[in-house]
Design an enzyme around this catalytic site. Structure first.
Site, short mmCIF file in Angstrom:
data_model
loop_
_atom_site.label_atom_id
_atom_site.label_comp_id
_atom_site.label_asym_id
_atom_site.label_seq_id
_atom_site.Cartn_x
_atom_site.Cartn_y
_atom_site.Cartn_z
N GLY A 51 7.34 -9.69 -3.84
CA GLY A 51 8.63 -8.71 -4.65
C GLY A 51 7.60 -7.79 -5.60
O GLY A 51 8.28 -6.85 -6.12
N TRP A 53 5.21 -5.80 -5.78
CA TRP A 53 5.65 -3.80 -5.76
C TRP A 53 7.17 -3.65 -5.51
O TRP A 53 7.38 -2.63 -5.58
CB TRP A 53 4.93 -3.98 -4.15
CG TRP A 53 3.39 -3.91 -4.38
CD1 TRP A 53 2.44 -4.69 -5.13
CD2 TRP A 53 2.36 -2.91 -3.94
NE1 TRP A 53 1.54 -4.16 -4.26
CE2 TRP A 53 1.18 -3.16 -3.56
CE3 TRP A 53 2.59 -1.84 -2.37
CZ2 TRP A 53 0.49 -2.38 -3.28
CZ3 TRP A 53 1.81 -1.22 -2.07
CH2 TRP A 53 0.60 -1.46 -2.10
N ASP A 69 8.76 -8.51 5.43
CA ASP A 69 7.59 -9.77 5.50
C ASP A 69 7.85 -10.99 6.52
O ASP A 69 9.26 -11.18 7.14
CB ASP A 69 7.71 -10.21 3.90
CG ASP A 69 5.96 -10.83 3.90
OD1 ASP A 69 5.39 -10.12 2.64
OD2 ASP A 69 5.76 -12.10 4.25
N ASN A 85 8.01 -10.23 11.95
CA ASN A 85 6.23 -9.82 11.89
C ASN A 85 6.71 -8.89 12.62
O ASN A 85 7.01 -7.93 13.39
CB ASN A 85 5.57 -10.78 13.32
CG ASN A 85 4.64 -10.82 13.12
OD1 ASN A 85 3.52 -10.13 13.09
ND2 ASN A 85 3.62 -11.81 13.45
N ASP A 113 1.12 -3.92 1.63
CA ASP A 113 0.62 -4.39 0.79
C ASP A 113 0.11 -5.64 1.69
O ASP A 113 -0.23 -6.64 1.17
CB ASP A 113 0.54 -4.64 -0.23
CG ASP A 113 0.03 -5.60 -1.45
OD1 ASP A 113 -1.51 -4.93 -1.01
OD2 ASP A 113 0.52 -6.36 -2.12
N LYS A 153 -3.10 -1.03 2.57
CA LYS A 153 -4.34 -1.85 2.53
C LYS A 153 -4.70 -2.25 3.24
O LYS A 153 -4.40 -2.87 4.22
CB LYS A 153 -3.56 -3.15 1.53
CG LYS A 153 -4.73 -4.38 0.95
CD LYS A 153 -4.03 -4.93 0.17
CE LYS A 153 -3.26 -6.34 0.60
NZ LYS A 153 -3.00 -7.47 -0.02
C1 LIG Z 1 -0.50 -10.00 -1.01
S1 LIG Z 1 0.97 -10.48 -0.08
C2 LIG Z 1 2.12 -9.31 -0.61
C3 LIG Z 1 2.38 -9.36 -2.52
C4 LIG Z 1 3.37 -7.69 -2.42
N1 LIG Z 1 3.09 -6.45 -2.23
C5 LIG Z 1 4.00 -8.51 -3.82
O1 LIG Z 1 4.01 -7.62 -5.15
O2 LIG Z 1 4.32 -9.00 -4.20
C6 LIG Z 1 0.82 -9.95 1.88
C7 LIG Z 1 1.53 -10.02 2.58
O3 LIG Z 1 2.36 -9.50 3.83
C8 LIG Z 1 2.90 -10.21 4.68
N2 LIG Z 1 2.71 -9.90 5.81
C9 LIG Z 1 1.27 -10.63 7.11
N3 LIG Z 1 1.05 -10.16 7.78
C10 LIG Z 1 2.34 -9.67 8.14
C11 LIG Z 1 2.92 -9.13 8.96
N4 LIG Z 1 2.22 -9.08 10.38
N5 LIG Z 1 4.28 -8.83 8.84
C12 LIG Z 1 5.29 -9.00 8.10
N6 LIG Z 1 4.52 -9.22 6.98
C13 LIG Z 1 3.20 -9.78 6.90
C14 LIG Z 1 2.12 -12.15 3.97
O4 LIG Z 1 3.43 -12.90 4.50
C15 LIG Z 1 2.23 -11.59 2.51
O5 LIG Z 1 3.54 -12.25 2.07
#
Ligand SMILES: C[S@@+](CC[C@H](N)C(=O)[O-])C[C@H]1O[C@@H](n2cnc3c(N)ncnc32)[C@H](O)[C@@H]1O
Length: 209
Positions: A51, A53, A69, A85, A113, A153
């Site tokens: 969280g 962002w 997420d 997802n 992200d 990203k």
């Molecule tokens: C780098 S982290 C994000 C960090 C967040 N932006 C923050 O500021 O705290 C990437 C996130 O993408 C999520 N993610 C990856 N694949 C996903 C998908 N198919 N659907 C939803 N979320 C996904 C992961 O669970 C992870 O929490």
């Protein structure tokens, strides 16, 4: 316990300033570079957990945020969290009832992200990141307001330039950028699209003499 390399400069800074993750500084940098968000914007955030962002988005827009997420996220005031997802074919139908409840017709900004756990193998990380980005763009085509922006990203690779070219015709401008808050070894880039041209407007252009 966090490994020593996690306790880097941005990790410590996030702890000190009560941000949920070091990623908060990445969005701050993107905001400084490209003025993505403004007060009053409605935002859809993808890959939001834990969280960092979300905190930045809320502090700038002061409007409700819908965050998605695949993993859980601790509640935050003004934030509707959907655990899902984004690759699911029914994701748009999952989001829409929340938009209605919050009186959001379309979003001003879609920010992603999202990234699955990295493998350390550049090609594999690039292709899984590319597929996530493609999905974010598909979702944006349905839910983004005319003139809106998208930030995604991507782990850079062979398909990055093709990806930008593929989607840039739907926006007035696009750019690829990096941020200092990314780890030095990371190949992540952020792609910013601004000024969404909806299908409707594209049709109007193509019909004009
Ligand atoms: C780098 S982290 C994000 C960090 C967040 N932006 C923050 O500021 O705290 C990437 C996130 O993408 C999520 N993610 C990856 N694949 C996903 C998908 N198919 N659907 C939803 N979320 C996904 C992961 O669970 C992870 O929490």
């Amino acid at each position: 316990m966090a490994s020593p390399d996690r306790k880097d400069y941005y990790y410590r800074k996030a702890k000190q300033q009560n941000y949920r993750s070091r990623a908060a500084f990445k969005l701050m940098e993107l905001q400084t570079k490209a003025s993505i968000l403004k007060y009053g914007d409605t935002s859809l955030e993808i890959g939001s957990s834990p969280g960092g962002w979300t905190q930045i988005i809320r502090s700038i827009t002061e409007r409700p945020v819908i965050s998605i997420d695949i993993n859980d996220m601790e509640p935050m005031e003004g934030v509707t969290f959907i655990r899902a997802n984004i690759s699911s074919p029914s994701i748009i139908e999952r989001i829409k009832p929340y938009m209605e409840k919050l009186h959001i017709d379309k979003f001003s900004v879609v920010l992603s992200d999202a990234m699955s756990r990295t493998s350390g193998k550049r090609d594999i990380d690039h292709s899984s990141s590319y597929l996530l980005c493609k999905r974010v763009m598909e979702i944006s085509m349905d839910l983004l307001a005319e003139g809106g922006s998208v930030v995604v990203k991507q782990f850079q690779g062979d398909l990055t330039v093709q990806f930008v070219n593929e989607w840039s015709s739907r926006f007035r401008n696009s750019r690829i950028t990096t941020v200092a808050a990314s780890r030095e070894s990371s190949s992540e880039v952020y792609i910013i699209f601004k000024g969404y041209i909806s299908e409707h407007e594209t049709d109007q252009f193509s019909q004009s003499p």
